[in-house]
Design a protein around this motif. Structure first.
Motif, PDB file in Angstrom:
ATOM      1  N   ALA A   1       0.803  -1.221   0.000  1.00 35.99           N
ATOM      2  CA  ALA A   1       0.000   0.000   0.000  1.00 35.99           C
ATOM      3  C   ALA A   1       0.837   1.273   0.000  1.00 35.99           C
ATOM      4  CB  ALA A   1      -0.932   0.000   1.211  1.00 35.99           C
ATOM      5  N   GLU A   2       1.982   1.258   0.706  1.00 32.37           N
ATOM      6  CA  GLU A   2       2.724   2.500   0.911  1.00 32.37           C
ATOM      7  C   GLU A   2       3.991   2.625   0.065  1.00 32.37           C
ATOM      8  OE1 GLU A   2       1.326   4.742   2.580  1.00 32.37           O
ATOM      9  OE2 GLU A   2      -0.233   3.575   3.574  1.00 32.37           O
ATOM     10  N   VAL A   3       4.447   1.517  -0.532  1.00 28.18           N
ATOM     11  CA  VAL A   3       5.702   1.572  -1.287  1.00 28.18           C
ATOM     12  C   VAL A   3       5.510   1.124  -2.740  1.00 28.18           C
ATOM     13  CG1 VAL A   3       8.134   0.903  -1.347  1.00 28.18           C
ATOM     14  CG2 VAL A   3       6.960   1.107   0.865  1.00 28.18           C
ATOM     15  N   ILE A   4       5.048  -0.114  -2.925  1.00 26.77           N
ATOM     16  CA  ILE A   4       5.009  -0.671  -4.282  1.00 26.77           C
ATOM     17  C   ILE A   4       3.933  -0.011  -5.148  1.00 26.77           C
ATOM     18  CG2 ILE A   4       4.653  -2.765  -5.631  1.00 26.77           C
ATOM     19  CD1 ILE A   4       5.822  -4.332  -3.268  1.00 26.77           C
ATOM     20  N   SER A   5       2.699  -0.027  -4.680  1.00 31.62           N
ATOM     21  CA  SER A   5       1.603   0.516  -5.505  1.00 31.62           C
ATOM     22  C   SER A   5       1.799   1.981  -5.892  1.00 31.62           C
ATOM     23  CB  SER A   5       0.266   0.328  -4.777  1.00 31.62           C
ATOM     24  OG  SER A   5      -0.042  -1.044  -4.676  1.00 31.62           O
ATOM     25  N   PRO A   6       2.253   2.858  -4.977  1.00 32.14           N
ATOM     26  CA  PRO A   6       2.398   4.268  -5.371  1.00 32.14           C
ATOM     27  C   PRO A   6       3.605   4.565  -6.258  1.00 32.14           C
ATOM     28  CG  PRO A   6       2.214   4.014  -2.970  1.00 32.14           C
ATOM     29  CD  PRO A   6       2.471   2.665  -3.539  1.00 32.14           C
ATOM     30  N   TYR A   7       4.675   3.735  -6.173  1.00 32.61           N
ATOM     31  CA  TYR A   7       5.928   4.186  -6.769  1.00 32.61           C
ATOM     32  C   TYR A   7       6.566   3.252  -7.801  1.00 32.61           C
ATOM     33  CZ  TYR A   7       5.463   7.169  -2.676  1.00 32.61           C
ATOM     34  OH  TYR A   7       4.975   8.030  -1.731  1.00 32.61           O
ATOM     35  N   ILE A   8       6.240   1.992  -7.813  1.00 29.37           N
ATOM     36  CA  ILE A   8       7.019   1.078  -8.660  1.00 29.37           C
ATOM     37  C   ILE A   8       6.855   1.374 -10.153  1.00 29.37           C
ATOM     38  CG2 ILE A   8       5.349  -0.820  -8.933  1.00 29.37           C
ATOM     39  CD1 ILE A   8       7.827  -2.687  -8.272  1.00 29.37           C
ATOM     40  N   HIS A   9       5.699   1.928 -10.529  1.00 30.38           N
ATOM     41  CA  HIS A   9       5.485   2.216 -11.954  1.00 30.38           C
ATOM     42  C   HIS A   9       6.392   3.346 -12.458  1.00 30.38           C
ATOM     43  CE1 HIS A   9       3.018   5.230  -9.891  1.00 30.38           C
ATOM     44  NE2 HIS A   9       3.099   5.963 -11.004  1.00 30.38           N
TER      45      HIS A   9
ATOM     46  N   GLU B   1      12.113   1.283 -13.700  1.00 37.05           N
ATOM     47  CA  GLU B   1      12.238   0.136 -14.593  1.00 37.05           C
ATOM     48  C   GLU B   1      12.314  -1.169 -13.804  1.00 37.05           C
ATOM     49  OE1 GLU B   1      12.125   0.170 -17.913  1.00 37.05           O
ATOM     50  OE2 GLU B   1      11.733   2.324 -17.873  1.00 37.05           O
ATOM     51  N   TYR B   2      11.183  -1.611 -13.324  1.00 36.72           N
ATOM     52  CA  TYR B   2      11.111  -2.906 -12.643  1.00 36.72           C
ATOM     53  C   TYR B   2      10.166  -3.799 -13.437  1.00 36.72           C
ATOM     54  CZ  TYR B   2      13.497  -1.016  -8.530  1.00 36.72           C
ATOM     55  OH  TYR B   2      14.424  -0.463  -7.683  1.00 36.72           O
ATOM     56  N   ASP B   3      10.597  -5.013 -13.660  1.00 34.90           N
ATOM     57  CA  ASP B   3       9.810  -5.941 -14.471  1.00 34.90           C
ATOM     58  C   ASP B   3       8.716  -6.578 -13.618  1.00 34.90           C
ATOM     59  OD1 ASP B   3       8.943  -7.511 -16.533  1.00 34.90           O
ATOM     60  OD2 ASP B   3      10.483  -9.059 -16.255  1.00 34.90           O
ATOM     61  N   VAL B   4       7.741  -5.745 -13.230  1.00 37.32           N
ATOM     62  CA  VAL B   4       6.662  -6.205 -12.365  1.00 37.32           C
ATOM     63  C   VAL B   4       5.325  -5.779 -12.951  1.00 37.32           C
ATOM     64  CG1 VAL B   4       5.670  -6.121 -10.053  1.00 37.32           C
ATOM     65  CG2 VAL B   4       8.143  -5.994 -10.340  1.00 37.32           C
ATOM     66  N   PRO B   5       4.509  -6.721 -13.419  1.00 37.07           N
ATOM     67  CA  PRO B   5       3.186  -6.364 -13.955  1.00 37.07           C
ATOM     68  C   PRO B   5       2.291  -5.798 -12.849  1.00 37.07           C
ATOM     69  CG  PRO B   5       3.807  -8.622 -14.534  1.00 37.07           C
ATOM     70  CD  PRO B   5       4.762  -8.167 -13.492  1.00 37.07           C
ATOM     71  N   LEU B   6       1.579  -4.742 -13.197  1.00 36.06           N
ATOM     72  CA  LEU B   6       0.645  -4.136 -12.252  1.00 36.06           C
ATOM     73  C   LEU B   6      -0.773  -4.261 -12.778  1.00 36.06           C
ATOM     74  CD1 LEU B   6       2.663  -0.919 -11.318  1.00 36.06           C
ATOM     75  CD2 LEU B   6       2.373  -2.987  -9.937  1.00 36.06           C
ATOM     76  N   PRO B   7      -1.788  -4.415 -11.923  1.00 39.57           N
ATOM     77  CA  PRO B   7      -1.670  -4.537 -10.477  1.00 39.57           C
ATOM     78  C   PRO B   7      -1.006  -5.859 -10.071  1.00 39.57           C
ATOM     79  CG  PRO B   7      -3.919  -4.986 -11.139  1.00 39.57           C
ATOM     80  CD  PRO B   7      -3.197  -4.525 -12.364  1.00 39.57           C
ATOM     81  N   LEU B   8      -0.473  -5.886  -8.872  1.00 38.72           N
ATOM     82  CA  LEU B   8       0.218  -7.073  -8.394  1.00 38.72           C
ATOM     83  C   LEU B   8      -0.714  -8.276  -8.370  1.00 38.72           C
ATOM     84  CD1 LEU B   8       2.267  -5.712  -5.351  1.00 38.72           C
ATOM     85  CD2 LEU B   8       3.098  -6.194  -7.650  1.00 38.72           C
ATOM     86  N   THR B   9      -0.199  -9.399  -8.823  1.00 40.68           N
ATOM     87  CA  THR B   9      -0.941 -10.659  -8.739  1.00 40.68           C
ATOM     88  C   THR B   9      -0.163 -11.599  -7.826  1.00 40.68           C
ATOM     89  OG1 THR B   9      -1.776 -10.384 -10.989  1.00 40.68           O
ATOM     90  CG2 THR B   9      -1.901 -12.586 -10.028  1.00 40.68           C
ATOM     91  N   ILE B  10      -0.759 -11.951  -6.705  1.00 35.83           N
ATOM     92  CA  ILE B  10      -0.091 -12.804  -5.717  1.00 35.83           C
ATOM     93  C   ILE B  10      -0.358 -14.265  -6.055  1.00 35.83           C
ATOM     94  CG2 ILE B  10       0.088 -13.405  -3.265  1.00 35.83           C
ATOM     95  CD1 ILE B  10      -0.870 -10.529  -2.666  1.00 35.83           C
TER      96      ILE B  10
END
Length: 599
Positions: free
Chosen positions: A98-106, A109-118
């Motif tokens: 909530a406080e780190v990944i969702s607001p800033y990762i986009h 250049e991180y190879d992480v599809p959003l929204p996160l799929t657990i």
């Protein structure tokens, strides 16, 4: 604010508690058993929010599991806390998302599809099994926990704590993470590592967190492992955020998850952090405290009892003839009746065993003898959804109108995330619908299974969870919940007991040793106190593993307020590779050390 003021007057009598409450710099509090750490933590939050931190700024309080979050959140509301913006109260995983990944990762250049799929636990285990098979490793010599531990240790940073890698597990871990990314998914370990990298590597992320959270508080620090430790060190060294960490290295018993006492000790010894230790135990008799320290076998501990007892502490060393069955019979036919005769309530009695097999065995005997019991370790997880259902059950039983808003807020967040965002008109209609449904569910209060089925069907909860990327295991988890209710034949899970999950209600508690942390009882009964059983025979010659077994024993004994029973058997018959054999184990080293101390 009267409850807050009463608690504040209470901690003023304890110099160390009050010093922690008043600290204006980064602080680490070593809090031994029964020392009031949750009281200090919640009062600290109240002081910061109402005296130090002005809106719109807030704070974050992070802990290990959802049960701990629920406990300190409820205590905050009891103290008069009013919900406000930019205050985060939750688990480390929830904070990272909530406080780190969702607001800033986009932004990077991180190879992480959003929204996160657990990834689900089932799929996670399948990837692991495939790798072990393809690399031709013996599955009996390595566990998925070994892989996970190596993954938590692989992150670089400031910490000087170094551990020897388990090379086989490390190779599996590297391949696992490649396959996880190829699926476009994450798991909970990856979430914490990803958030830590964002904080370590990006000035903008750190400044945003600093602007929002002038203080970050961490509960149960000893349970949280290296990624969070590196995150905290990065924030401490590279921002003006103040850290308030609470924990006890002597209660670090989850090394299989990568959590070791060294991280908390490193933070405690930092020259720019205020170290405070809480020495007073407000739970246990002094003799119990001294006995627990004997098991710990370490110098320098000086815990004292802050509670008056009318009766002396009791230690009972019970030797049975053979097998655990004799120990179970002694507990059920002698020890519990003796406790009842002394006027000790059932909820003040706890039986500690090694694992799930032993829990089931003694549970069957307790059921046969009509002794109500509560198992503190479940086959299902007390997930967000299960804990919400617990709260719904509590509302139905107690008709707590004021708490309905909290119940509805969770439901709306679930609905908005997985179905569609409700308009204001739809929101009002949904509120009436949920209120009416819960009111009507009172028809089924005599049967928990029927009540759950009614609530789940009326809300179409299964449909909501079917496509969930946030709760991929929740449908399986609800299946496990229903299975446990059926297995227990409703005896341990009526609606009232379900509403009080996590707390025994006129029941004896049965727990594993590891799951006992955080609990407290007048009487603790420890089974399986033979050499080779506890400590485990493979751990005796491994200093680190033996040290952790000592910490487990310390945790177990320190659950007791006044009375401790230790049981062992003289004879066991086991099936081995060489056929059936009879063993005559000696008493556990913990038994012998404690017996000598008491004598």
């Amino acid at each position: 604010m009267i409850p807050y003021e009463k608690k504040l007057e209470q901690i003023k009598k304890d110099e160390s508690q009050y010093a922690a409450y008043n600290s204006n710099v980064s602080t680490v509090v070593k809090a031994g058993p029964g020392s009031g750490k949750t009281t200090v933590l919640t009062l600290k939050i109240m002081k910061l929010l109402y005296e130090k931190i002005k809106p719109p700024r807030g704070l974050a309080c992070i802990t290990y599991n959802k049960e701990a979050v629920k406990e300190f959140t409820n205590r905050l509301y009891d103290l008069g806390y009013k919900k406000r913006q930019n205050v985060f109260l939750g688990t480390v995983h929830a904070f990272c998302i909530a406080e780190v990944i969702s607001p800033y990762i986009h932004l990077y250049e991180y190879d992480v599809p959003l929204p996160l799929t657990i990834i689900s636990e089932k799929d996670r285990k399948q990837i692991y099994d495939n790798i072990v098979s393809e690399l031709d490793y013996d599955p009996k010599k390595i566990r998925i926990e070994d892989m996970d531990k190596e993954r938590t240790l692989s992150i670089d940073g400031i910490s000087s704590v170094a551990l020897e890698p388990f090379e086989v597990a490390l190779r599996i871990a590297k391949e696992y993470e490649i396959r996880l990314r190829s699926k476009g998914m994450v798991d909970f370990i990856e979430i914490v590592k990803m958030a830590t990298l964002l904080i370590q590597n990006h000035y903008y992320v750190r400044k945003c967190l600093e602007a929002k959270f002038p203080w970050i508080l961490i509960d149960e620090y000893q349970d949280l492992g290296k990624p969070l430790h590196e995150m905290v060190l990065a924030l401490f060294h590279k921002t003006n955020i103040k850290i308030f960490a609470v924990g006890d290295p002597d209660q670090s018993i989850y090394s299989f998850n990568g959590a070791i006492p060294d991280y908390l000790n490193e933070l405690y010894r930092h020259p720019n952090i205020l170290p405070i230790e809480l020495f007073t135990n407000y739970r246990s008799h002094q003799d119990i405290i001294d006995a627990s320290l004997v098991g710990l076998n370490q110098e320098g501990r000086k815990y004292i009892s802050g509670k008056d007892f009318k009766s002396e502490a009791e230690f009972h060393f019970v030797t049975c003839e053979e097998e655990l069955d004799d120990q179970y019979n002694d507990v059920v036919n002698s020890i519990i009746p003796e406790c009842i005769e002394k006027g000790i309530p059932l909820e003040e009695i706890c039986i500690l065993v090694q694992g799930g097999k032993e829990i089931k065995a003694i549970g069957n005997l307790l059921a046969k003898t009509n002794i109500p019991f509560y198992v503190s370790k479940f086959d299902f997880k007390r997930s967000d959804v299960v804990m919400w259902l617990e709260s719904c059950a509590a509302w139905v039983i107690n008709n707590e109108n004021e708490s309905f808003s909290k119940l509805f807020d969770f439901w709306v967040s679930l609905y908005n995330r997985h179905i569609k965002v409700l308009t204001l008109t739809q929101l009002m209609q949904e509120r009436k619908k949920v209120y009416k449904m819960l009111a009507e569910s009172r028809t089924f209060t005599n049967n928990l299974e029927e009540w759950l089925n009614f609530v789940i069907e009326e809300l179409k909860l299964n449909s909501v969870l079917e496509s969930s990327k946030v709760y991929p295991d929740e449908l399986d988890n609800l299946t496990l919940l229903f299975r446990e209710i059926k297995d227990q034949n409703q005896s341990n899970y009526d609606l009232e007991k379900f509403a009080n999950l996590g707390k025994a209600v006129n029941q004896v508690t049965v727990s594993t040793r590891h799951s006992s942390k955080g609990l407290e009882f007048e009487v603790v009964i420890m089974l399986g106190m033979e050499d080779g059983t506890f400590p485990y025979y493979l751990n005796v010659n491994d200093p680190k593993k033996l040290s952790e077994d000592r910490r487990v024993f310390f945790v177990c004994v320190s659950r007791a307020k006044r009375i401790c029973y230790l049981l062992r058997s003289k004879k066991y018959t086991r099936m081995t590779w060489n056929g059936q054999r009879t063993f005559y184990p000696k008493p556990s080293i913990f038994w012998k050390e404690l017996y000598q101390s008491v004598k």
